[in-house]
Design a protein around this motif. Structure first.
Motif, PDB file in Angstrom:
ATOM      1  N   HIS A 164       0.851  -1.201   0.000  1.00 53.47           N
ATOM      2  CA  HIS A 164       0.000   0.000   0.000  1.00 53.47           C
ATOM      3  C   HIS A 164       0.880   1.242   0.000  1.00 53.47           C
ATOM      4  O   HIS A 164       1.510   1.582   0.995  1.00 53.47           O
TER       5      HIS A 164
ATOM      6  N   LEU B 232      -1.318   2.774   4.400  1.00 53.02           N
ATOM      7  CA  LEU B 232      -1.795   1.936   5.493  1.00 53.02           C
ATOM      8  C   LEU B 232      -2.824   2.633   6.374  1.00 53.02           C
ATOM      9  O   LEU B 232      -3.818   2.036   6.780  1.00 53.02           O
TER      10      LEU B 232
ATOM     11  N   THR C  71       3.110  -2.411   4.030  1.00 55.10           N
ATOM     12  CA  THR C  71       2.592  -3.699   3.585  1.00 55.10           C
ATOM     13  C   THR C  71       1.663  -4.277   4.638  1.00 55.10           C
ATOM     14  O   THR C  71       1.893  -4.112   5.837  1.00 55.10           O
ATOM     15  N   GLU C  72       0.600  -4.931   4.174  1.00 53.63           N
ATOM     16  CA  GLU C  72      -0.319  -5.624   5.067  1.00 53.63           C
ATOM     17  C   GLU C  72      -0.192  -7.135   4.882  1.00 53.63           C
ATOM     18  O   GLU C  72      -0.039  -7.628   3.755  1.00 53.63           O
TER      19      GLU C  72
ATOM     20  N   SER D 160      -2.475 -10.421   6.123  1.00 56.27           N
ATOM     21  CA  SER D 160      -3.756 -10.738   6.748  1.00 56.27           C
ATOM     22  C   SER D 160      -4.077 -12.211   6.577  1.00 56.27           C
ATOM     23  O   SER D 160      -3.580 -12.879   5.662  1.00 56.27           O
TER      24      SER D 160
ATOM     25  N   GLN E 235      -0.036  -4.562   9.943  1.00 56.68           N
ATOM     26  CA  GLN E 235       0.372  -3.445   9.106  1.00 56.68           C
ATOM     27  C   GLN E 235       1.831  -3.123   9.421  1.00 56.68           C
ATOM     28  O   GLN E 235       2.170  -2.781  10.560  1.00 56.68           O
TER      29      GLN E 235
ATOM     30  N   TYR F 205     -10.371  -3.252  10.876  1.00 55.13           N
ATOM     31  CA  TYR F 205      -9.760  -1.927  10.998  1.00 55.13           C
ATOM     32  C   TYR F 205     -10.374  -1.107  12.141  1.00 55.13           C
ATOM     33  O   TYR F 205     -10.155   0.103  12.227  1.00 55.13           O
TER      34      TYR F 205
ATOM     35  N   ILE G 290      -8.087   1.378  14.065  1.00 46.67           N
ATOM     36  CA  ILE G 290      -7.064   2.093  13.300  1.00 46.67           C
ATOM     37  C   ILE G 290      -6.917   3.548  13.737  1.00 46.67           C
ATOM     38  O   ILE G 290      -5.815   4.111  13.719  1.00 46.67           O
TER      39      ILE G 290
ATOM     40  N   GLY H  88      -3.539   2.402  15.189  1.00 43.24           N
ATOM     41  CA  GLY H  88      -2.867   2.678  13.922  1.00 43.24           C
ATOM     42  C   GLY H  88      -2.364   4.102  13.841  1.00 43.24           C
ATOM     43  O   GLY H  88      -1.230   4.354  13.433  1.00 43.24           O
TER      44      GLY H  88
ATOM     45  N   LEU I  30       1.696   3.645  13.622  1.00 40.05           N
ATOM     46  CA  LEU I  30       2.273   3.589  12.283  1.00 40.05           C
ATOM     47  C   LEU I  30       3.198   4.771  11.989  1.00 40.05           C
ATOM     48  O   LEU I  30       4.304   4.574  11.462  1.00 40.05           O
TER      49      LEU I  30
END
Length: 617
Positions: free
Chosen positions: A45, A51, A113-114, A116, A133, A157, A160, A164, A168
């Motif tokens: 992403h 992300l 990058t994710e 899952s 993430q 999510y 997030i 997040g 992040l």
């Protein structure tokens, strides 16, 4: 709900920050980490699909929901972007007066990058989602992992805007779990559910987020099956295990993404577990069984049951569903937003006072007397004025009944069969009548729904609904009576609720709890306060911040008039994470427990001075 509130839209304000770095290695044939029941999916992403906001930035999050090119068959990228948009909007106050991005918080672009997958706990019948993430700016010198669980019953999510948004941009990897709930609804009529990438597929074609077994009997009332209500697993009892499994998945995914840095372990990676609401409860439950995995835990307005004075969610939610509508007619709530419609009492609330009287639960002669009597009854069971002020929103939006319907089915473990008290869940038309879901409706469930009905075109079927102003009374009373029912269903419900009661965490684990005093969904007096006191009585030293004028849903502060009386809670959640970070990485002392004084926002734009004791003022 007030139609003016329902039509309210947040105004856009422009803010975009940029973060950059180097992409990790994405393995072509990754080894299956422990506990997974699907292949691990990787996706990169960058740029307009990052992300943290799927490229929307703060301006995009404040605007209209991202559209689908084909509403009946959206792409995985479109669904992800809208799921992230919905999760942000469900948690944070992004309104023009709320101060997000100016006074606190930010939404920088974070490429990465994710990873899952669907994971499954031993003994569970249904999987839960796990997601890592990994930002390109991952700090290899200060290896940091934030592990979180979705708030409420939300999708993957769902945290997030908290975990997040904090982790992040700082170069931390962030691991998520939907903790056995989520928005991967199953359409009984078409036999379709949700793939790992969010798109829909037929049962049996590939692993789905949730699907009943082909031989499971599905109630005719349950046209839409929701994992939290219909899995039969009582996921809340395993919240802690869900978080632990997400953490272990994340460490294994990091090994594969960054092989030159492997192995990633609890000894060489600082791991902070953090969550909001049900996610906060989940990380506290994980703290009981972490076995040295975590370096610290931050729980914000957690749904946790422990200690003297603590009450289970189902206990007080089913009580409030009966008595709060009448109690909030008391003159002490005359100036409370949501407690009046154009200065008049909501007709359904007036009718509830009469219904309580007719059923022998109250004895007053007029509405004012009945309201005062209902209020006294709630106060006697621990409700404070501040908690009830916050509960006006919960009551006006019929959230008590929504919570009780879903949780009663989860606790009774009725699966896809008949839900307690004659309830069901189905797609609803404009007249609030059940109808077969269209392809367009079903396509948006994963991105738009909150994991609990009503919402995203899915509503509650109430077979006990009666004509008149107090239509929800029979069903609400039935749900409340389950709490004390001596029959098999009541006993099963009680046994499941008992499994959600907290145990002590290890005594060396730093724990930070933040809660708003006006919380009207997870009242502080029933959750965080008794939990913190219980820890202290057993020799632990949690940090407990009580925030004046903060309530449960920051997102609600964008409603006209409602934010005037409150401050957001997210600034204190971020500040708690800052303090835990400093403690974990620099051995800084944690702050003392405190009641943080604040000044309600008023009719203007939030200012930093109104946040009172927020560190950095």
């Amino acid at each position: 709900m007030n139609p003016d509130i329902a039509r309210f839209a947040l105004a856009p304000v422009i803010l975009a920050l940029v973060a950059c770095g180097h992409s990790p290695t994405v393995p072509e044939n990754p080894t299956m980490p422990d506990g997974l029941v699907s292949e691990m999916r990787t996706s990169v992403h960058q740029g307009s699909d990052d992300l943290l906001s799927a490229g929307l930035g703060l301006d995009g999050l404040r605007g209209s929901a991202p559209a689908f090119a084909d509403a009946s068959s959206p792409t995985a990228l479109e669904l992800r972007r809208r799921a992230i948009y919905t999760s942000w909007r469900g948690i944070a106050d992004l309104g023009p007066l709320g101060g997000y991005g100016e006074v606190y918080g930010a939404v920088p672009l974070v490429p990465g990058t994710e990873f899952s997958a669907f994971a499954q706990l031993e003994g569970a019948s249904q999987p839960h989602r796990v997601l890592l993430q990994l930002p390109d700016n991952f700090d290899r010198d200060k290896r940091c992992l934030v592990v979180t669980a979705s708030s409420g019953s939300r999708g993957i999510y769902g945290a997030i805007a908290f975990a997040g948004a904090w982790g992040l941009p700082r170069g931390c990897a962030v691991a998520y779990t939907d903790k056995g709930a989520g928005s991967g609804y199953f359409d009984a009529a078409t036999g379709t559910g949700v793939r790992l990438d969010g798109t829909r597929a037929m049962r049996g074609d590939e692993p789905l987020e949730f699907a009943p077994t082909p031989d499971e009997s599905v109630s005719e009332l349950n046209q839409v099956l929701v994992k939290h209500a219909h899995s039969g697993d009582n996921p809340e009892a395993d919240w802690g295990r869900h978080v632990i499994q997400a953490a272990r998945f994340a460490l294994q995914a990091l090994d594969q993404a960054l092989p030159d840095q492997a192995p990633f372990t609890a000894e060489n990676t600082r791991i902070i577990a953090a969550g909001v609401s049900n996610g906060g409860g989940a990380v506290l439950r994980a703290a009981e069984i972490d076995a040295g995995l975590f370096d610290g835990v931050v729980a914000v307005e957690p749904n946790i049951w422990a200690g003297d004075g603590g009450r289970a969610l189902y206990d007080y939610a089913s009580e409030a569903a009966l008595f709060a509508p009448c109690a909030l007619l008391d003159k002490r709530f005359d100036n409370v937003s949501f407690a009046r419609i154009n200065a008049a009492h909501p007709p359904a609330w007036v009718a509830r006072c009469r219904t309580l009287q007719e059923n022998g639960l109250l004895s007053g002669a007029d509405t004012a007397t009945l309201a005062a009597e209902s209020l006294q009854r709630l106060e006697a069971s621990g409700w404070t004025h501040a908690m009830l002020v916050g509960a006006a929103t919960t009551t006006a939006l019929d959230l008590w009944r929504a919570v009780a319907v879903t949780y009663a089915a989860a606790y009774a473990q009725t699966g896809a069969g008949d839900m307690p008290c004659g309830f069901g869940i189905a797609a609803m038309d404009a007249g609030n009548l059940p109808h077969p879901a269209t392809a367009v409706e079903a396509a948006a469930w994963w991105s738009d729904a909150s994991g609990i009905a009503p919402g995203a075109g899915v509503g509650i079927v109430d077979t006990l609904d009666v004509a008149g102003a107090d239509r929800s009374w029979p069903g609400s009373r039935c749900l409340a009576e389950l709490w004390s029912a001596p029959d098999a269903l009541g006993n099963r419900l009680h046994a499941s609720v008992q499994k959600t009661r907290a145990s002590l965490p290890r005594n060396t684990l730093p724990i930070f709890v933040v809660h708003g005093e006006d919380d009207g969904l997870i009242p502080v007096a029933f959750s965080s306060a008794p939990y913190a006191s219980w820890l202290q009585a057993n020799g632990l030293q949690p940090v407990f911040w009580r925030v004046a004028n903060a309530q449960h849903f920051d997102a609600f502060l964008a409603f006209p008039g409602f934010g005037d009386s409150h401050v957001p809670l997210l600034p204190y959640a971020y500040a708690a994470m800052d303090r835990m970070w400093a403690h974990v990485f620099a051995d800084a002392a944690l702050p003392a427990s405190a009641r943080i004084e604040t000044t309600p926002r008023g009719t203007g734009v939030l200012t930093r001075s109104q946040l009172g004791g927020l560190p950095g003022n």
